[in-house]
Design a protein around this motif. Structure first.
Motif, PDB file in Angstrom:
ATOM      1  N   ASN A 140      -1.645  -4.130   6.701  1.00 11.37           N
ATOM      2  CA  ASN A 140      -2.292  -3.013   6.015  1.00 11.37           C
ATOM      3  C   ASN A 140      -1.794  -2.767   4.594  1.00 11.37           C
ATOM      4  O   ASN A 140      -2.145  -1.753   3.994  1.00 11.37           O
ATOM      5  CB  ASN A 140      -2.111  -1.729   6.838  1.00 11.37           C
ATOM      6  N   THR A 141      -0.962  -3.672   4.075  1.00 11.34           N
ATOM      7  CA  THR A 141      -0.463  -3.518   2.697  1.00 11.34           C
ATOM      8  C   THR A 141      -1.206  -4.468   1.770  1.00 11.34           C
ATOM      9  O   THR A 141      -1.049  -5.685   1.873  1.00 11.34           O
ATOM     10  CB  THR A 141       1.043  -3.801   2.604  1.00 11.34           C
ATOM     11  N   PRO A 142      -2.056  -3.933   0.872  1.00 16.88           N
ATOM     12  CA  PRO A 142      -2.793  -4.812  -0.052  1.00 16.88           C
ATOM     13  C   PRO A 142      -1.824  -5.564  -0.959  1.00 16.88           C
ATOM     14  O   PRO A 142      -0.877  -4.963  -1.486  1.00 16.88           O
ATOM     15  CB  PRO A 142      -3.648  -3.831  -0.874  1.00 16.88           C
ATOM     16  N   PRO A 143      -2.019  -6.874  -1.138  1.00 19.03           N
ATOM     17  CA  PRO A 143      -1.114  -7.637  -2.017  1.00 19.03           C
ATOM     18  C   PRO A 143      -1.288  -7.237  -3.477  1.00 19.03           C
ATOM     19  O   PRO A 143      -2.390  -6.984  -3.937  1.00 19.03           O
ATOM     20  CB  PRO A 143      -1.555  -9.087  -1.785  1.00 19.03           C
ATOM     21  N   LYS A 144      -0.164  -7.149  -4.181  1.00 22.48           N
ATOM     22  CA  LYS A 144      -0.174  -6.842  -5.611  1.00 22.48           C
ATOM     23  C   LYS A 144       0.757  -7.809  -6.328  1.00 22.48           C
ATOM     24  O   LYS A 144       1.688  -8.345  -5.737  1.00 22.48           O
ATOM     25  CB  LYS A 144       0.306  -5.398  -5.853  1.00 22.48           C
ATOM     26  N   ASP A 145       0.468  -8.013  -7.628  1.00 21.96           N
ATOM     27  CA  ASP A 145       1.324  -8.907  -8.406  1.00 21.96           C
ATOM     28  C   ASP A 145       2.741  -8.346  -8.502  1.00 21.96           C
ATOM     29  O   ASP A 145       3.718  -9.076  -8.427  1.00 21.96           O
ATOM     30  CB  ASP A 145       0.747  -9.111  -9.810  1.00 21.96           C
ATOM     31  N   ALA A 148       6.819  -2.023  -6.202  1.00 23.23           N
ATOM     32  CA  ALA A 148       8.125  -1.376  -6.185  1.00 23.23           C
ATOM     33  C   ALA A 148       8.853  -1.772  -4.903  1.00 23.23           C
ATOM     34  O   ALA A 148       8.230  -2.013  -3.863  1.00 23.23           O
ATOM     35  CB  ALA A 148       7.971   0.137  -6.261  1.00 23.23           C
ATOM     36  N   PHE A 149      10.160  -1.840  -4.978  1.00 22.25           N
ATOM     37  CA  PHE A 149      10.992  -2.240  -3.834  1.00 22.25           C
ATOM     38  C   PHE A 149      10.651  -1.414  -2.595  1.00 22.25           C
ATOM     39  O   PHE A 149      10.502  -1.949  -1.497  1.00 22.25           O
ATOM     40  CB  PHE A 149      12.459  -2.049  -4.229  1.00 22.25           C
ATOM     41  N   THR A 150      10.494  -0.100  -2.791  1.00 18.25           N
ATOM     42  CA  THR A 150      10.245   0.780  -1.647  1.00 18.25           C
ATOM     43  C   THR A 150       8.787   0.796  -1.208  1.00 18.25           C
ATOM     44  O   THR A 150       8.443   1.494  -0.252  1.00 18.25           O
ATOM     45  CB  THR A 150      10.698   2.216  -1.973  1.00 18.25           C
ATOM     46  N   ASP A 151       7.932   0.020  -1.882  1.00 18.60           N
ATOM     47  CA  ASP A 151       6.539  -0.130  -1.449  1.00 18.60           C
ATOM     48  C   ASP A 151       6.318  -1.424  -0.677  1.00 18.60           C
ATOM     49  O   ASP A 151       5.234  -1.636  -0.131  1.00 18.60           O
ATOM     50  CB  ASP A 151       5.594  -0.108  -2.663  1.00 18.60           C
ATOM     51  N   LEU A 152       7.331  -2.279  -0.636  1.00 20.68           N
ATOM     52  CA  LEU A 152       7.190  -3.539   0.080  1.00 20.68           C
ATOM     53  C   LEU A 152       6.980  -3.284   1.570  1.00 20.68           C
ATOM     54  O   LEU A 152       7.580  -2.362   2.141  1.00 20.68           O
ATOM     55  CB  LEU A 152       8.444  -4.398  -0.113  1.00 20.68           C
TER      56      LEU A 152
END
Length: 358
Positions: A140-145, A148-152
């Motif tokens: 459920n986490t959309p990939p991004k280039d 932030a560490f706490t968004d991984l």
């Protein structure tokens, strides 16, 4: 891609468990398995960490069954790889991660290691719970280039698991793996904040205390801090200190003869050294080799002209001091011996040298 990422974080957790284990009494453990009906020469390869040592062993299957006995400080995380032909496993691995303790661990599958059902320990039920949370976060986490560490997703999974099972050693093990990737002060503080939510029994454990000590040491290695001094023998046996190079711009370089990326890096460093050595630039290399012959051979083959140091110990003391977990690793130091940058890219390093010494 998610499977590859999950395996990377699992390996980091395994290595983390190797690092956080303190010198304690090792206890016996047993792993029993039934992996299909694979005959000889099929093998399982087993690796785990205990008392700051990495263990790697194998066990031959007999009609798919095996039994492995060893000793470790509990709890410990294990990687088990199945090789159907008995030879060294190649990617993609048929691999399973699980925990061992004083209970007998039983693995069962119709064919592969990766799909085996794990029975026998509370820890593995908790690890299965963590894995389900991680799968959900990855899904459920959309990939991004850039994230932030706490968004991984890995961080989100550990955060959720700590909330659910704050007294589980699995939580501490996985947090240790993520702490290895914390590079900035904000990231390290995030790890400390999550650590504070763990049960007191984990925080007061040797593993928990070492996690905090390691983070505190990493904070002392941030840009602007004075580079910790150390002394090690050079390739001739003469003791050399890092502080002897104050007054020069220094690239502190950690490598090993067996590390292929390190050997490629040596070629680039040789070019930089030739261009800037007469203007106040020095390279100080620390090898984590244990075999002096292989170390000296690599120095000669790569035609390295700068100072080469190594204590040839199983855990190089300078590498431990600088919390090195991947090779090659570098620190750029200014003329006052302060850290400017960790692992600068080649183009960045060239630009900085031109600015400082040009």
């Amino acid at each position: 891609m998610q499977d590859i990422i999950k395996r990377i974080i699992a390996v980091l957790a395994l290595l983390g468990s190797t690092i956080i284990a303190q010198a304690q009494k090792e206890q016996a453990f047993v792993i029993k398995g039934q992996l299909g009906q694979h005959p000889q020469p099929a093998k399982v390869y087993i690796r785990y960490g205990s008392n700051n040592k990495a263990y790697f062993d194998s066990c031959t299957l007999k009609e798919g069954t095996f039994e492995y006995r060893g000793k470790a400080v509990f709890p410990a995380k294990v990687s088990l790889l199945l090789s159907r032909n008995g030879q060294k496993a190649t990617w993609p691995y048929d691999e399973l991660f699980f925990f061992i303790d004083s209970s007998v661990v039983q693995l069962t599958s119709k064919d592969s290691a990766a799909t085996a059902e794990v029975k026998g320990t509370v820890l593995n039920r908790e690890y299965a719970q963590y894995s389900r949370i991680l799968d959900e976060k990855l899904k459920n986490t959309p990939p991004k280039d850039t994230m932030a560490f706490t968004d991984l997703p890995f961080w989100k999974a550990i955060e959720a698991f700590v909330a659910a099972c704050p007294a589980s050693p699995v939580a501490l093990s996985e947090l240790q793996s993520m702490s290895g990737g914390a590079e900035t002060e904000l990231e390290m503080q995030a790890v400390k904040d999550l650590y504070a939510r763990l049960d007191p029994s984990l925080k007061t454990s040797a593993a928990g205390q070492k996690l905090v000590a390691d983070l505190d040491q990493k904070l002392r290695l941030l840009p602007g801090m004075g580079a910790p001094d150390f002394s090690q023998p050079d390739s001739t046996g003469a003791l050399t200190s890092l502080s002897a190079y104050k007054g020069k711009v220094v690239l502190l370089h950690f490598w090993a003869s067996w590390c292929k990326p390190c050997r490629v890096e040596n070629k680039h460093l040789r070019e930089l050294y030739a261009a800037w050595r007469d203007k106040g630039f020095e390279v100080v290399s620390v090898s984590v080799d244990q075999d002096r012959g292989k170390w000296i051979k690599a120095i000669r083959e790569d035609k390295l002209e700068w100072k080469e140091l190594s204590d040839l110990k199983p855990r190089n003391e300078a590498a431990e001091l600088y919390k090195i977990s991947a090779y090659p690793s570098t620190f750029l130091l200014d003329t006052d011996g302060k850290i400017l940058l960790k692992d600068p890219a080649h183009d960045t390093l060239k630009m900085l040298l031109a600015k400082m010494l040009g």
